[in-house]
Design an enzyme around this catalytic site. Structure first.
Site, PDB file in Angstrom:
ATOM      1  N   GLU A   1     -35.185 -48.209  11.937  1.00 29.45           N
ATOM      2  CA  GLU A   1     -35.436 -47.640  13.267  1.00 29.45           C
ATOM      3  C   GLU A   1     -36.571 -46.639  13.101  1.00 29.45           C
ATOM      4  O   GLU A   1     -36.479 -45.746  12.246  1.00 29.45           O
ATOM      5  CB  GLU A   1     -34.201 -46.861  13.741  1.00 29.45           C
ATOM      6  CG  GLU A   1     -33.218 -47.645  14.549  1.00 29.45           C
ATOM      7  CD  GLU A   1     -32.100 -46.751  15.098  1.00 29.45           C
ATOM      8  OE1 GLU A   1     -31.762 -46.903  16.260  1.00 29.45           O
ATOM      9  OE2 GLU A   1     -31.555 -45.918  14.349  1.00 29.45           O
TER      10      GLU A   1
ATOM     11  N   SER B   1     -30.123 -39.645  10.360  1.00 31.77           N
ATOM     12  CA  SER B   1     -29.352 -40.632  11.111  1.00 31.77           C
ATOM     13  C   SER B   1     -29.226 -40.248  12.568  1.00 31.77           C
ATOM     14  O   SER B   1     -28.790 -41.062  13.380  1.00 31.77           O
ATOM     15  CB  SER B   1     -27.922 -40.697  10.582  1.00 31.77           C
ATOM     16  OG  SER B   1     -27.883 -40.862   9.216  1.00 31.77           O
TER      17      SER B   1
ATOM     18  N   HIS C   1     -35.655 -44.429   9.906  1.00 26.79           N
ATOM     19  CA  HIS C   1     -34.211 -44.497   9.657  1.00 26.79           C
ATOM     20  C   HIS C   1     -33.848 -45.835   9.012  1.00 26.79           C
ATOM     21  O   HIS C   1     -33.763 -46.861   9.676  1.00 26.79           O
ATOM     22  CB  HIS C   1     -33.459 -44.296  10.983  1.00 26.79           C
ATOM     23  CG  HIS C   1     -31.973 -44.302  10.843  1.00 26.79           C
ATOM     24  ND1 HIS C   1     -31.119 -44.726  11.834  1.00 26.79           N
ATOM     25  CD2 HIS C   1     -31.175 -43.918   9.810  1.00 26.79           C
ATOM     26  CE1 HIS C   1     -29.870 -44.620  11.418  1.00 26.79           C
ATOM     27  NE2 HIS C   1     -29.882 -44.136  10.199  1.00 26.79           N
TER      28      HIS C   1
ATOM     29  N   ASN D   1     -26.734 -45.265  15.650  1.00 28.98           N
ATOM     30  CA  ASN D   1     -25.538 -44.421  15.511  1.00 28.98           C
ATOM     31  C   ASN D   1     -24.931 -43.991  16.840  1.00 28.98           C
ATOM     32  O   ASN D   1     -23.784 -43.584  16.891  1.00 28.98           O
ATOM     33  CB  ASN D   1     -25.837 -43.226  14.617  1.00 28.98           C
ATOM     34  CG  ASN D   1     -25.796 -43.656  13.170  1.00 28.98           C
ATOM     35  OD1 ASN D   1     -24.902 -44.400  12.772  1.00 28.98           O
ATOM     36  ND2 ASN D   1     -26.768 -43.239  12.385  1.00 28.98           N
TER      37      ASN D   1
HETATM   38  P1  NAI Z   1     -26.240 -38.022  -0.278  1.00 24.83           P
HETATM   39  O1  NAI Z   1     -25.255 -36.917  -0.158  1.00 24.83           O
HETATM   40  O2  NAI Z   1     -25.884 -39.251  -1.066  1.00 24.83           O
HETATM   41  O3  NAI Z   1     -27.628 -37.459  -0.909  1.00 24.83           O
HETATM   42  C1  NAI Z   1     -28.281 -36.320  -0.476  1.00 24.83           C
HETATM   43  C2  NAI Z   1     -29.142 -35.810  -1.632  1.00 24.83           C
HETATM   44  O4  NAI Z   1     -30.011 -34.765  -1.148  1.00 24.83           O
HETATM   45  C3  NAI Z   1     -28.334 -35.178  -2.790  1.00 24.83           C
HETATM   46  O5  NAI Z   1     -28.710 -35.801  -4.019  1.00 24.83           O
HETATM   47  C4  NAI Z   1     -28.751 -33.706  -2.788  1.00 24.83           C
HETATM   48  O6  NAI Z   1     -28.812 -33.136  -4.078  1.00 24.83           O
HETATM   49  C5  NAI Z   1     -30.135 -33.800  -2.165  1.00 24.83           C
HETATM   50  N1  NAI Z   1     -30.616 -32.548  -1.556  1.00 24.83           N
HETATM   51  C6  NAI Z   1     -29.952 -31.738  -0.709  1.00 24.83           C
HETATM   52  N2  NAI Z   1     -30.752 -30.716  -0.328  1.00 24.83           N
HETATM   53  C7  NAI Z   1     -31.961 -30.920  -0.928  1.00 24.83           C
HETATM   54  C8  NAI Z   1     -33.202 -30.215  -0.929  1.00 24.83           C
HETATM   55  N3  NAI Z   1     -33.341 -29.106  -0.223  1.00 24.83           N
HETATM   56  N4  NAI Z   1     -34.237 -30.711  -1.668  1.00 24.83           N
HETATM   57  C9  NAI Z   1     -34.084 -31.843  -2.398  1.00 24.83           C
HETATM   58  N5  NAI Z   1     -32.928 -32.549  -2.432  1.00 24.83           N
HETATM   59  C10 NAI Z   1     -31.882 -32.090  -1.703  1.00 24.83           C
HETATM   60  O7  NAI Z   1     -26.637 -38.410   1.238  1.00 24.83           O
HETATM   61  P2  NAI Z   1     -27.178 -39.789   1.824  1.00 24.83           P
HETATM   62  O8  NAI Z   1     -26.034 -40.632   2.261  1.00 24.83           O
HETATM   63  O9  NAI Z   1     -28.182 -40.356   0.892  1.00 24.83           O
HETATM   64  O10 NAI Z   1     -27.886 -39.292   3.172  1.00 24.83           O
HETATM   65  C11 NAI Z   1     -29.161 -38.689   3.160  1.00 24.83           C
HETATM   66  C12 NAI Z   1     -29.777 -38.754   4.552  1.00 24.83           C
HETATM   67  O11 NAI Z   1     -29.863 -40.135   4.972  1.00 24.83           O
HETATM   68  C13 NAI Z   1     -28.983 -38.034   5.645  1.00 24.83           C
HETATM   69  O12 NAI Z   1     -29.881 -37.479   6.575  1.00 24.83           O
HETATM   70  C14 NAI Z   1     -28.202 -39.174   6.292  1.00 24.83           C
HETATM   71  O13 NAI Z   1     -27.843 -38.891   7.613  1.00 24.83           O
HETATM   72  C15 NAI Z   1     -29.231 -40.295   6.222  1.00 24.83           C
HETATM   73  N6  NAI Z   1     -28.684 -41.655   6.292  1.00 24.83           N
HETATM   74  C16 NAI Z   1     -27.512 -41.969   5.651  1.00 24.83           C
HETATM   75  C17 NAI Z   1     -27.009 -43.255   5.704  1.00 24.83           C
HETATM   76  C18 NAI Z   1     -25.760 -43.614   4.977  1.00 24.83           C
HETATM   77  O14 NAI Z   1     -25.241 -44.719   5.174  1.00 24.83           O
HETATM   78  N7  NAI Z   1     -25.251 -42.761   4.111  1.00 24.83           N
HETATM   79  C19 NAI Z   1     -27.690 -44.326   6.476  1.00 24.83           C
HETATM   80  C20 NAI Z   1     -28.953 -43.908   7.048  1.00 24.83           C
HETATM   81  C21 NAI Z   1     -29.402 -42.615   6.984  1.00 24.83           C
END
Ligand code: NAI
Length: 283
Positions: free
Chosen positions: A152, A119, A140, A190
Site C-alpha cells: 500500500e 500500519s 506499507h 488495517n
Molecule cells: P518488531 O517488534 O518485530 O521490530 C521492530 C524493530 O525496531 C526492533 O528490532 C527494534 O529494536 C527496532 N527499533 C525500535 N526503535 C528503534 C529506533 N529508534 N531505531 C532503530 N531501530 C528501532 O516490529 P515489526 O512487526 O517488524 O513492525 C515494525 C513496523 O512495521 C511497525 O510500524 C508495524 O506497524 C509495521 N508493520 C507490521 C506488520 C506485521 O505484520 N507485523 C505488517 C506491516 C507493517
C-alpha cells in the site's frame, strides 16, 4: 530519480523482510537497528530463508550469495547519508517514529526519499517533523514481506507526484503490486482487517468458542488461508493493539475499541509468535 541504495531502519520481522526483498531485487541495502542483536538475528534469518529457497530450487546458490553480499549491517542513523531511500520499520509508536524521521532528515542526502512502513499512523504527521514533507511517503508492506505481493503506498498531504512515481516504480522493481491510498487511519488494509481480528478476540473474551475453533470457522467457512487469531499472533499483538488504538482515536468511534483481552495479553508480554506466546504457544 533512480534508487540504488536503501537503508531499512528496524531489523524486526518487517524490517528484515523488507531488506531481504530489496537485496534480492538488486538494491544495495543497509539494515539498521538500535539493537545489534536484532540486526544479527535479522541477517541470520534472511540467510536461513535464502538457504531454504536454494534447497527448493527457487533461487540459485549464486543468487543467494549475491543477495547476502548486497546486505550490510548498520548501527548509526548517520549511515543514511549514502542512501537514496530510507524505509523506516521501527515499532508502531508515533513518538518513536517522529524522532527517527527528524534525525533522519538531518543525515539523509537532500534527494533521498523517507518512507514509513507504518500500519496505521498518519504519514502527514510523520512528514511534518521533516523539512522535506514532499519526499515523505508510506510504503506499507505485508507480512511475510518476501512472500506477499502487495504494497500500500500512502500519500501524505504534501507528498509530491515525483516521490509517488519513484516509489511506485521501486515497488514494481521488487516484483510487488502497488496500490495507492490516501492518508486515513489504518489506510485500507488495517481499517478492514483489524476490526475483524478485534472481533475474533472479543469472541474468545466472551467465551463463545476457543481460539482454535474460531480460526477453523474462518478458515473452512470463509476460505481464509489463516484464522484471525493465528494471523494476530503472526502480526504481533502489540502491533494489533497499537493499530486498534489509532483507529479508535482517529475515527472517534466506539466500534473500534480494542478488546480488553488484547490489552491484557500485551501487558503480560504475550505478543504472539515473536514472544513465544499469544493465542497459541510457539516453541
Ligand atoms: P518488531 O517488534 O518485530 O521490530 C521492530 C524493530 O525496531 C526492533 O528490532 C527494534 O529494536 C527496532 N527499533 C525500535 N526503535 C528503534 C529506533 N529508534 N531505531 C532503530 N531501530 C528501532 O516490529 P515489526 O512487526 O517488524 O513492525 C515494525 C513496523 O512495521 C511497525 O510500524 C508495524 O506497524 C509495521 N508493520 C507490521 C506488520 C506485521 O505484520 N507485523 C505488517 C506491516 C507493517
Amino acid at each position: 530519480m533512480s534508487i540504488k541504495k536503501v537503508m531499512v531502519i528496524g531489523a524486526g520481522q518487517m524490517g528484515a523482510g523488507i531488506a531481504q526483498s530489496c537485496a534480492q531485487s538488486g538494491f544495495e541495502v543497509l539494515l539498521n537497528d538500535m539493537n545489534e542483536e536484532a540486526i544479527e538475528k535479522g541477517l541470520k534469518n534472511i540467510e536461513k530463508l535464502l538457504t531454504r529457497a536454494v534447497e527448493k530450487e527457487r533461487i540459485s546458490e549464486k543468487d543467494k550469495k549475491d543477495t547476502l553480499n548486497r546486505l550490510s549491517p548498520s548501527t548509526h542513523l548517520q549511515d543514511a547519508q549514502s542512501c537514496d531511500l530510507i524505509i523506516e520499520a521501527v515499532v508502531e509508536n508515533m513518538e518513536v517514529k517522529t524522532k527517527v524521521f527528524s534525525d533522519l532528515d538531518a543525515f539523509a542526502p537532500k534527494h533521498a526519499i523517507l518512507a514509513s512502513n507504518t500500519s496505521s499512523l498518519p504519514i502527514t504527521e510523520i512528514a511534518a517533523v521533516t523539512k522535506r514533507p514532499e519526499q515523505v511517503i508510506g510504503m506499507h508492506f505485508m507480512n511475510p514481506v518476501p512472500v506477499m505481493k502487495l504494497v500500500e503506498i500512502i500519500r501524505g498531504l504534501q507528498t509530491s507526484d515525483e516521490t509517488y512515481q519513484a516509489i511506485k516504480t521501486m515497488t514494481e522493481e521488487l516484483s510487488k503490486t502497488p496500490v495507492e491510498v490516501n492518508d486515513f487511519p489504518g489506510f485500507v488494509s488495517n481499517r478492514i482487517l483489524m476490526p475483524m481480528i478485534n472481533e475474533a478476540i472479543y469472541t474468545v473474551y466472551e467465551g463463545v468458542a476457543s481460539p482454535e475453533d474460531i480460526d477453523t470457522v474462518m478458515k473452512l467457512g470463509m476460505n481464509h488461508p489463516m484464522g484471525p487469531l493465528q494471523l494476530a499472533d503472526f502480526i504481533g499483538l502489540d502491533t494489533c493493539l497499537s493499530i486498534m488504538e489509532v483507529l479508535h482515536e482517529g475515527f472517534a468511534d466506539s466500534k473500534y475499541r480494542p478488546c480488553p483481552l488484547l490489552r491484557k495479553y500485551v501487558k503480560a508480554g504475550w505478543l504472539g509468535k515473536k514472544s513465544g506466546r499469544g493465542f497459541y504457544q510457539y516453541s
